[in-house]
Design a protein around this motif. Structure first.
Motif, mmCIF file in Angstrom:
data_model
loop_
_atom_site.group_PDB
_atom_site.id
_atom_site.type_symbol
_atom_site.label_atom_id
_atom_site.label_comp_id
_atom_site.label_asym_id
_atom_site.label_seq_id
_atom_site.Cartn_x
_atom_site.Cartn_y
_atom_site.Cartn_z
ATOM 1 N N ALA A 1 -0.371 1.399 -10.421
ATOM 2 C CA ALA A 1 -1.657 1.755 -10.657
ATOM 3 C C ALA A 1 -2.137 3.218 -9.906
ATOM 4 O O ALA A 1 -2.710 4.077 -10.632
ATOM 5 C CB ALA A 1 -2.579 0.721 -9.558
ATOM 6 N N ALA A 2 -1.138 3.519 -9.091
ATOM 7 C CA ALA A 2 -1.104 4.959 -8.479
ATOM 8 C C ALA A 2 -0.643 5.859 -9.675
ATOM 9 O O ALA A 2 -1.240 7.037 -10.054
ATOM 10 C CB ALA A 2 -0.258 5.100 -7.288
ATOM 11 N N LEU A 3 0.275 5.550 -10.350
ATOM 12 C CA LEU A 3 0.937 6.500 -11.633
ATOM 13 C C LEU A 3 0.176 6.541 -12.672
ATOM 14 O O LEU A 3 0.286 7.584 -13.408
ATOM 15 C CB LEU A 3 2.416 6.310 -11.569
ATOM 16 N N ALA A 4 -0.722 5.584 -12.765
ATOM 17 C CA ALA A 4 -1.452 5.477 -14.069
ATOM 18 C C ALA A 4 -2.625 6.577 -13.685
ATOM 19 O O ALA A 4 -3.070 7.212 -15.040
ATOM 20 C CB ALA A 4 -2.139 4.135 -14.424
ATOM 21 N N VAL A 5 -2.977 6.898 -12.816
ATOM 22 C CA VAL A 5 -3.999 7.920 -12.528
ATOM 23 C C VAL A 5 -3.418 9.139 -12.021
ATOM 24 O O VAL A 5 -4.287 10.138 -12.102
ATOM 25 C CB VAL A 5 -5.248 7.373 -11.713
ATOM 26 N N ALA B 1 0.844 -1.113 0.092
ATOM 27 C CA ALA B 1 -0.035 0.131 0.056
ATOM 28 C C ALA B 1 0.721 1.248 0.045
ATOM 29 O O ALA B 1 1.869 1.325 0.767
ATOM 30 C CB ALA B 1 -0.858 -0.040 1.334
ATOM 31 N N LEU B 2 0.536 2.117 -0.907
ATOM 32 C CA LEU B 2 1.369 3.316 -0.999
ATOM 33 C C LEU B 2 0.534 4.641 -0.532
ATOM 34 O O LEU B 2 -0.782 4.608 -0.805
ATOM 35 C CB LEU B 2 2.197 3.599 -2.043
ATOM 36 N N ARG B 3 1.046 5.667 -0.172
ATOM 37 C CA ARG B 3 0.302 6.862 0.308
ATOM 38 C C ARG B 3 1.177 7.866 -0.523
ATOM 39 O O ARG B 3 2.461 8.144 -0.650
ATOM 40 C CB ARG B 3 0.621 7.321 1.832
ATOM 41 N N MET B 4 0.402 8.799 -1.248
ATOM 42 C CA MET B 4 0.930 9.770 -1.969
ATOM 43 C C MET B 4 0.930 11.157 -1.225
ATOM 44 O O MET B 4 0.206 11.178 -0.107
ATOM 45 C CB MET B 4 -0.133 10.003 -3.317
ATOM 46 N N GLY C 1 3.553 -12.749 -14.352
ATOM 47 C CA GLY C 1 3.176 -12.252 -13.022
ATOM 48 C C GLY C 1 3.695 -10.919 -12.873
ATOM 49 O O GLY C 1 5.014 -10.479 -13.191
ATOM 50 N N ILE C 2 3.191 -10.308 -11.837
ATOM 51 C CA ILE C 2 3.678 -8.918 -11.242
ATOM 52 C C ILE C 2 3.562 -8.843 -9.826
ATOM 53 O O ILE C 2 2.602 -9.410 -8.982
ATOM 54 C CB ILE C 2 2.955 -7.779 -11.841
ATOM 55 N N CYS C 3 4.555 -8.417 -9.277
ATOM 56 C CA CYS C 3 4.618 -8.155 -7.625
ATOM 57 C C CYS C 3 3.774 -7.244 -7.411
ATOM 58 O O CYS C 3 3.266 -6.281 -7.876
ATOM 59 C CB CYS C 3 6.053 -7.895 -7.257
ATOM 60 N N ALA C 4 3.491 -7.490 -5.940
ATOM 61 C CA ALA C 4 2.397 -6.401 -5.179
ATOM 62 C C ALA C 4 2.885 -4.984 -5.203
ATOM 63 O O ALA C 4 2.114 -3.765 -5.564
ATOM 64 C CB ALA C 4 2.093 -6.745 -3.708
ATOM 65 N N GLU C 5 4.221 -4.646 -5.057
ATOM 66 C CA GLU C 5 4.849 -3.381 -5.058
ATOM 67 C C GLU C 5 4.686 -2.585 -6.233
ATOM 68 O O GLU C 5 4.063 -1.463 -6.331
ATOM 69 C CB GLU C 5 6.454 -3.347 -4.826
ATOM 70 N N ARG C 6 4.892 -3.534 -7.370
ATOM 71 C CA ARG C 6 4.802 -2.699 -8.940
ATOM 72 C C ARG C 6 3.199 -2.648 -9.180
ATOM 73 O O ARG C 6 2.918 -1.551 -9.844
ATOM 74 C CB ARG C 6 5.550 -3.343 -9.924
#
Ligand code: THU
Length: 165
Positions: free
Chosen positions: A82-86, A50-53, A72-77
């Motif tokens: 997802a965050a940077l796409a929006v 989980a990240l916080r902007m 497959g893709i890791c949780a971090e990426r």
């Protein structure tokens, strides 16, 4: 004669989540919750992030696997992209990583590819991303940047220095 250079790695090892400020604990809780949405039928290893902007938005992520394993893709990426796409121009302030099924004193730390992706974002946003890696009801490792975990990393400045063919 070769120069003898050393790189020191600075991190904090907190004995428990309770040693952290409330917003960090909340981010760790969210990462743990995010692991429930992992799709990990092959490894059975469910990772949550989980990240916080900077503006306060919180974005979860979990690992998403594939029968073609490298797809497959890791949780971090998952969380990062997802965050940077929006929010492409926003700053990622902090990321928490938790694997609820892992016990003991050694938190799960990001893989090399995720470190590379996080370092690229640090260069892009011109600021560090704090990382919190926690064991459920156990210790938390805190680094003050992703760069700490990937010293001497490859980045776009190397591409800029290439010679013309
Ligand atoms: N994995 C993550 O999502 N993050 C990590 O920090 C370590 C590894 C995933 C990739 C794969 O789906 C599973 O965990 C086993 O490697």
């Amino acid at each position: 004669m070769a120069a003898n250079r050393k790189i020191a790695l600075h991190y904090l090892q907190h004995p428990s989540w309770s040693a952290l400020p409330k917003e960090d604990r909340q981010l760790l809780e969210l990462a743990a919750k995010a692991a429930r949405n992992a799709y990990a039928p092959y490894s059975k290893f469910k990772v949550g992030a989980a990240l916080r902007m900077e503006e306060g938005e919180v974005v979860p992520g979990s690992n998403q696997e594939n029968a073609s394993f490298p797809a497959g893709i890791c949780a971090e990426r998952t969380a990062l992209h997802a965050a940077l796409a929006v929010m492409p121009d926003s700053t990622v302030e902090c990321m928490a990583i938790v694997v609820p099924q892992v016990r003991g004193s050694r938190p799960v730390t990001p893989c090399g590819i995720c470190r590379q992706a996080l370092v690229e974002q640090e260069r892009r946003q011109k600021g560090p991303i704090r990382l919190l890696m926690g064991v459920m009801r156990g210790p938390v490792i805190e680094t003050f940047s992703a760069d700490t975990l990937l010293p001497l990393s490859f980045d776009s400045s190397h591409l800029a220095r290439r010679r013309k063919a």
